[in-house]
Design an enzyme around this catalytic site. Structure first.
Site, short mmCIF file in Angstrom:
data_model
loop_
_atom_site.label_atom_id
_atom_site.label_comp_id
_atom_site.label_asym_id
_atom_site.label_seq_id
_atom_site.Cartn_x
_atom_site.Cartn_y
_atom_site.Cartn_z
N GLU A 1 12.60 -0.84 -2.13
CA GLU A 1 13.38 -2.06 -1.89
C GLU A 1 14.84 -1.87 -2.31
OE1 GLU A 1 12.40 -4.61 -0.29
OE2 GLU A 1 10.22 -4.25 -0.25
N CYS B 1 6.79 -9.86 -6.32
CA CYS B 1 7.40 -8.53 -6.33
C CYS B 1 8.91 -8.66 -6.50
CB CYS B 1 7.05 -7.78 -5.05
SG CYS B 1 5.29 -7.40 -5.01
N HIS C 1 7.45 -1.11 -2.34
CA HIS C 1 6.29 -1.74 -1.70
C HIS C 1 5.48 -0.68 -0.96
CE1 HIS C 1 7.57 -6.17 -1.75
NE2 HIS C 1 6.30 -6.16 -2.09
#
Ligand code: PCA
Length: 204
Positions: free
Chosen positions: A80, A142, A166
């Site tokens: 991310e 998350c 992820h």
């Protein structure tokens, strides 16, 4: 030797298996690319997950922190890029369901990952693992833990390198769920080892 705090999450919503748990349990205690891995599992709880992660960062004082999360439906490994100061979305495992809330009242709107995300994606692809940088970690747990760790690092002027990856569903979860793309556990685990291999190497 550096210390790397690696976290996974417990199962949540209708997803009865969280493949991040098994990866973290199996990598806990190993030395990879000059990093000793400290593996921990976080709850899926808007009130507790961030606090637990900050306690772990204080206790372990890691050089690097990587949290892993399941992104059911994604096909690739996705480091991310950014965490945003928003919590909103599905109900967590404790029944909390925040709507349009901030995570930290005095926090920045967003923080960029300080992991080498581009290098991770390149190395993953070189090793045969489909991967791309993701530009959204969502607004569920998350994003929440990624934001909390980066906020903590910035506020405390800590040199911590921190971010979030992820991963897709495992075959085990896909069989239970019925309608999501999946990877083998071994490929998921080796892809995380590959990401750790993209960190700067330290011999002592
Ligand atoms: N994935 C969720 C929370 C826990 C997990 O593994 C998310 O993407 O927010």
């Amino acid at each position: 030797m550096k210390t790397l705090l690696l976290t996974g999450f417990e199962p949540f919503l209708q997803l009865t298996v969280n493949p991040t748990m098994k990866i973290v349990e199996e990598l806990n205690g190993l030395e990879i690319n000059g990093h000793r891995i400290v593996g921990k599992i976080l709850p899926v709880d808007f009130r507790a997950s961030g606090k637990e992660l900050l306690q772990l960062l204080e206790a372990e004082k890691p050089d690097v922190h990587i949290s892993l999360g399941l992104a059911a439906g994604r096909y690739k490994i996705t480091p991310e890029r950014v965490a945003i100061n928003v919590q909103d979305g599905d109900v967590d495992n404790k029944g909390n369901r925040p709507v349009d809330e901030v995570i930290q009242a005095n926090g920045e709107p967003g923080y960029f990952s300080t992991l080498p995300i581009r290098k991770m994606v390149e190395k993953l692809i070189q090793n045969g693992f489909p991967a791309e940088v993701s530009n959204t970690a969502g607004t569920y747990l998350c994003n929440n833990v990624m934001y909390e760790a980066l906020h903590y690092a910035q506020k405390s002027n800590n040199k911590l390198i921190s971010g979030f990856i992820h991963i897709p569903a495992s075959h085990e979860l896909a069989i239970a769920h019925g309608k999501i793309p999946s990877w083998s556990h071994e490929d998921l685990k080796n892809s995380i080892i590959t990401c750790i291999g993209a960190l700067e190497h330290h011999d002592n």
